[in-house]
Design a protein around this motif. Structure first.
Motif, PDB file in Angstrom:
ATOM      1  N   ASN A  54      59.919  37.774  24.536  1.00 43.65           N
ATOM      2  CA  ASN A  54      58.583  37.380  24.078  1.00 43.65           C
ATOM      3  C   ASN A  54      57.909  38.456  23.236  1.00 43.65           C
ATOM      4  OD1 ASN A  54      58.224  38.880  26.722  1.00 43.65           O
ATOM      5  ND2 ASN A  54      56.068  38.633  26.189  1.00 43.65           N
ATOM      6  N   LEU A  55      58.489  39.668  23.222  1.00 46.13           N
ATOM      7  CA  LEU A  55      57.873  40.778  22.508  1.00 46.13           C
ATOM      8  C   LEU A  55      58.903  41.454  21.615  1.00 46.13           C
ATOM      9  CD1 LEU A  55      55.433  42.771  22.165  1.00 46.13           C
ATOM     10  CD2 LEU A  55      56.507  44.140  23.972  1.00 46.13           C
ATOM     11  N   GLU A  56      58.601  41.536  20.320  1.00 47.02           N
ATOM     12  CA  GLU A  56      59.419  42.333  19.412  1.00 47.02           C
ATOM     13  C   GLU A  56      58.713  43.661  19.202  1.00 47.02           C
ATOM     14  OE1 GLU A  56      60.907  42.322  14.761  1.00 47.02           O
ATOM     15  OE2 GLU A  56      60.929  40.418  15.884  1.00 47.02           O
ATOM     16  N   TYR A  57      59.433  44.735  19.478  1.00 43.96           N
ATOM     17  CA  TYR A  57      58.830  46.055  19.385  1.00 43.96           C
ATOM     18  C   TYR A  57      58.506  46.411  17.928  1.00 43.96           C
ATOM     19  CZ  TYR A  57      60.218  46.511  24.256  1.00 43.96           C
ATOM     20  OH  TYR A  57      60.358  46.322  25.596  1.00 43.96           O
ATOM     21  N   SER A  58      57.596  47.364  17.774  1.00 45.93           N
ATOM     22  CA  SER A  58      57.017  47.646  16.460  1.00 45.93           C
ATOM     23  C   SER A  58      57.815  48.641  15.639  1.00 45.93           C
ATOM     24  CB  SER A  58      55.578  48.154  16.636  1.00 45.93           C
ATOM     25  OG  SER A  58      54.790  47.195  17.311  1.00 45.93           O
ATOM     26  N   THR A  59      58.920  49.127  16.160  1.00 46.79           N
ATOM     27  CA  THR A  59      59.805  49.999  15.393  1.00 46.79           C
ATOM     28  C   THR A  59      61.238  49.782  15.856  1.00 46.79           C
ATOM     29  OG1 THR A  59      60.312  52.289  14.764  1.00 46.79           O
ATOM     30  CG2 THR A  59      59.554  51.928  17.017  1.00 46.79           C
ATOM     31  N   ASP A  60      62.184  50.108  14.973  1.00 50.71           N
ATOM     32  CA  ASP A  60      63.595  50.066  15.356  1.00 50.71           C
ATOM     33  C   ASP A  60      64.175  51.480  15.442  1.00 50.71           C
ATOM     34  OD1 ASP A  60      63.794  50.842  12.742  1.00 50.71           O
ATOM     35  OD2 ASP A  60      65.160  49.243  12.117  1.00 50.71           O
ATOM     36  N   ARG A  61      63.320  52.481  15.421  1.00 59.01           N
ATOM     37  CA  ARG A  61      63.776  53.871  15.542  1.00 59.01           C
ATOM     38  C   ARG A  61      63.984  54.197  17.021  1.00 59.01           C
ATOM     39  NH1 ARG A  61      60.705  57.992  14.215  1.00 59.01           N
ATOM     40  NH2 ARG A  61      62.425  59.275  13.450  1.00 59.01           N
ATOM     41  N   LEU A  62      65.195  54.013  17.468  1.00 62.09           N
ATOM     42  CA  LEU A  62      65.535  54.184  18.880  1.00 62.09           C
ATOM     43  C   LEU A  62      66.605  55.256  19.021  1.00 62.09           C
ATOM     44  CD1 LEU A  62      65.568  53.338  21.877  1.00 62.09           C
ATOM     45  CD2 LEU A  62      67.135  51.490  21.250  1.00 62.09           C
ATOM     46  N   TYR A  63      66.318  56.274  19.821  1.00 61.09           N
ATOM     47  CA  TYR A  63      67.249  57.369  20.042  1.00 61.09           C
ATOM     48  C   TYR A  63      67.554  57.475  21.533  1.00 61.09           C
ATOM     49  CZ  TYR A  63      66.021  58.718  15.298  1.00 61.09           C
ATOM     50  OH  TYR A  63      65.824  58.714  13.952  1.00 61.09           O
ATOM     51  N   ALA A  64      68.733  58.004  21.845  1.00 62.11           N
ATOM     52  CA  ALA A  64      69.133  58.193  23.234  1.00 62.11           C
ATOM     53  C   ALA A  64      69.465  59.651  23.472  1.00 62.11           C
ATOM     54  CB  ALA A  64      70.340  57.319  23.563  1.00 62.11           C
ATOM     55  N   ALA A  65      69.024  60.192  24.613  1.00 58.34           N
ATOM     56  CA  ALA A  65      69.304  61.573  24.997  1.00 58.34           C
ATOM     57  C   ALA A  65      70.205  61.581  26.226  1.00 58.34           C
ATOM     58  CB  ALA A  65      68.014  62.323  25.289  1.00 58.34           C
ATOM     59  N   THR A  66      71.098  62.565  26.265  1.00 57.83           N
ATOM     60  CA  THR A  66      72.027  62.675  27.383  1.00 57.83           C
ATOM     61  C   THR A  66      71.752  63.877  28.281  1.00 57.83           C
ATOM     62  OG1 THR A  66      73.614  64.013  26.134  1.00 57.83           O
ATOM     63  CG2 THR A  66      73.819  61.610  25.968  1.00 57.83           C
TER      64      THR A  66
END
Length: 465
Positions: A54-66
């Protein structure tokens, strides 16, 4: 240094649909990259969405930390960011117009301390990952939510709860937190050492920093049985609500608000002397089910936890849905309101009077009891509560019109909305019903003076004038 996933990885990965399983696979792929890694979030022109869609987030800049070192480096470099968890919130509490950081790869059990009865875990771990491990070591958590696929850190940060009048929400198990603040510093807080700050930090709504570790209280493992009863008369609920809710370790009432009855009563009982529920053919006028049921009776119970009194481990009975079942999409909307326990029946009847407006938009409602706690932004702060939960059909325009009507009926009871679900309660009212809000704002300014972790949701509901 920020590294993007390679072209070969992208060509393979992004041919898949961006559902939850794909999302988790992407995180797994990113673990092999020795730096904070960008996970491109667009597939076929669609942006990254929450679990329910129901919600599309406002950015596609997604990073992952390990690692915590990667978290620190990333936080120090960014002027604005939000942490994105398992995306089970239905509103924009975790949204960002700038960038997201995920700690999903940080999902290991770090230490079990049998002497202190605690477990310390990485913030990305889910209950579905943690619980079987704990059980194998002879330990258990006190409570679980309906779905076991949510992260420990996210559940604590939003005061997610299970059921049981003597059971606090999931955040009440937290006895320690490690987080990276806006400056990139690592701060460790504990219930034992930091009584002036810790109760404000646990349910932090993502406003204080990036949680990297959580320490939880644990207890010896236990077995449970689950029974379901059908068609409990509304008259019995009105006259015997306390007896019904206190009949077992965890009790959930499901209703569509029609026919003057509760559709199903789910009773979860510990298999222990003095705790066991003795299942009789009738329970306050409701009949014992003769087969496993889904909360929505018309749906298959295949993915629901075992019922019919079959004993099993705590983690296979406390949730409503099986650990091994990972829903790929929610196909629903959710709202939930916490009312003081003493007003439970009045509040229930106030909603029941709206039945002809509520039911056409509804899939099912659930009523649960939760114990009081001392966490500043917990809806159960200093008051035991009963929650009235709504699982709606995915028709936001209709639900948006209905929520103010429900909230008006519940306003005499100072109902507190679930932070991660849909509501229209005004910021002014939130400030009235959360008396520790000023202290929380002061605490957040200590750890995030420039508002690095704030977003539209927090600016409106917490930090607005």
């Amino acid at each position: 240094m920020l590294n993007a996933i390679s072209g070969s990885q992208l060509s393979t990965t992004w041919s898949l649909a961006m559902n939850k399983r794909t999302f988790i696979k992407l995180f797994a792929a990113a673990i092999a990259i020795p730096a904070v890694s960008r996970l491109l979030a667009r597939v076929g022109g669609e942006g990254l969405k929450n679990w329910a869609g129901n919600l599309e987030y406002s950015t596609d800049r997604l990073y992952a930390a390990t690692s915590i070192e990667q978290v620190r480096d990333y936080v120090k470099k960014e002027s604005k960011l939000k942490v994105l968890g398992t995306r089970h919130c239905f509103n924009n509490i975790a949204d960002s117009t700038d960038s997201f950081l995920s700690v999903k790869p940080m999902d290991k059990v770090i230490a079990v301390d049998p002497a202190k009865h605690t477990v310390t875990v990485g913030a990305g771990i889910t209950y579905g990952q943690l619980c079987p491990y704990l059980d194998s070591k002879g330990f258990a958590l006190h409570n679980l939510a309906s779905l076991p696929h949510i992260s420990v850190a996210g559940a604590c940060s939003t005061a997610t709860h299970g059921s049981g009048e003597k059971n606090g929400n999931l955040a009440t198990a937290a006895s320690g937190l490690e987080m990276v603040t806006a400056s990139g510093d690592v701060v460790s807080l504990s219930r034992e050492r930091d009584g002036d700050k810790f109760p404000g930090a646990v349910v932090g709504l993502g406003a204080l920093g990036v949680i990297t570790k959580v320490t939880l209280d644990i207890q010896p493992t236990f077995l449970m049985r689950q029974y379901v009863y059908e068609n409990l008369p509304l008259s019995q609920l009105k006259d015997h609500f306390d007896a019904i809710e206190s009949s077992a370790y965890s009790v959930s009432l499901f209703t569509d608000w029609q026919k003057q009855r509760i559709n199903e009563v789910w009773i979860k009982s510990r298999v222990e002397e003095g705790q066991a529920f003795h299942a009789t053919p009738e329970f306050f006028g409701a009949k014992l089910a003769t087969r496993n049921l889904h909360p929505i009776a018309e749906l298959s119970a295949e993915n629901c936890t075992e019922q019919m009194g079959v004993p099993g481990p705590w983690y296979e009975r406390l949730p409503h849905f099986r650990m091994g079942f990972t829903p790929s999409a929610g196909k629903e909307l959710q709202s939930e309101y916490f009312v003081p326990r003493q007003h439970a029946v009045e509040a229930f009847l106030a909603v029941e009077r709206l039945r002809d407006r509520v039911s056409p938009r509804l899939l099912i409602s659930e009523i649960r009891a939760i114990a009081a706690d001392e966490l500043w932004l917990s809806p159960c702060y200093e008051q035991p509560c009963v929650t009235i939960h709504f699982t709606w059909k995915q028709d936001w325009p209709a639900v948006r019109k209905l929520l103010p009507v429900i909230e008006k009926e519940l306003s005499p009871f100072h109902a507190r909305p679930h932070w991660g679900k849909l509501f229209t309660t005004s910021p002014a009212e939130l400030k009235v019903i959360y008396k520790k809000m000023p202290e929380f704002i002061e605490l957040s300014r200590k750890y995030d003076p420039q508002g690095k972790f704030r977003n539209e949701y927090l600016n409106k509901n917490i930090f607005g004038s």
